[in-house]
Design a protein around this motif. Structure first.
Motif, short mmCIF file in Angstrom:
data_model
loop_
_atom_site.label_atom_id
_atom_site.label_comp_id
_atom_site.label_asym_id
_atom_site.label_seq_id
_atom_site.Cartn_x
_atom_site.Cartn_y
_atom_site.Cartn_z
N UNK A 27 0.85 -1.19 0.00
CA UNK A 27 0.00 0.00 0.00
C UNK A 27 0.89 1.24 0.00
N UNK A 28 0.25 2.39 -0.17
CA UNK A 28 0.99 3.65 -0.10
C UNK A 28 1.58 3.86 1.29
N UNK A 29 0.85 3.44 2.30
CA UNK A 29 1.38 3.55 3.67
C UNK A 29 2.69 2.77 3.80
N UNK A 30 2.75 1.60 3.21
CA UNK A 30 3.99 0.80 3.26
C UNK A 30 5.13 1.49 2.52
N UNK A 31 4.82 2.15 1.42
CA UNK A 31 5.84 2.93 0.69
C UNK A 31 6.38 4.01 1.60
N UNK A 35 10.14 4.71 2.91
CA UNK A 35 10.84 5.97 2.63
C UNK A 35 11.34 6.61 3.92
N UNK A 36 10.52 6.60 4.93
CA UNK A 36 10.90 7.18 6.22
C UNK A 36 12.07 6.39 6.83
N UNK A 37 11.98 5.07 6.77
CA UNK A 37 13.02 4.21 7.33
C UNK A 37 14.35 4.36 6.60
N UNK A 38 14.30 4.56 5.28
CA UNK A 38 15.53 4.64 4.49
C UNK A 38 16.03 6.06 4.27
N UNK A 39 15.20 7.05 4.62
CA UNK A 39 15.59 8.44 4.42
C UNK A 39 15.52 8.89 2.97
N UNK A 40 14.79 8.15 2.14
CA UNK A 40 14.65 8.49 0.72
C UNK A 40 13.46 9.44 0.52
#
Length: 93
Positions: A27-31, A35-40
């Motif tokens: 889902x978008x939430x998983x994206x 992104x938050x976890x990887x800093x991207x």
């Protein structure tokens, strides 16, 4: 949901990084969690129907002798044909 991190005008700068960051998510939430976890920064989000249209002909001929990849103008035309849009793909919004 598919997420493409690297804009196409930068794809060949580091093709391993580009391909390694074309990912499927539940889902978008998983994206956004990823992104938050990887800093991207968020790249391009794509539904699976669009991904199917994109992928269905993108690789045609790749295993044939003498294959050459699409030139940038042909690739951009293909992106528009399958419903992609925006500067991420080199297209108008």
């Amino acid at each position: 949901m598919a997420h493409f991190l690297t804009p196409m005008h930068r794809a060949w700068d580091d093709v391993v990084h580009t391909c390694g960051n074309q990912r499927l998510f539940c889902s978008t939430d998983c994206v956004h969690t990823w992104l938050q976890r990887t800093g991207q920064e968020c790249g391009y989000l794509m539904d699976l129907g669009t991904l199917w249209r994109f992928a269905s002909d993108w690789y045609t001929g790749r295993l044939e002798p003498g294959y050459t990849r699409r030139d940038p103008a042909s690739a951009t035309a293909y992106f528009a044909e399958v419903g992609l849009h925006g500067s991420f793909w080199g297209l108008p919004d």
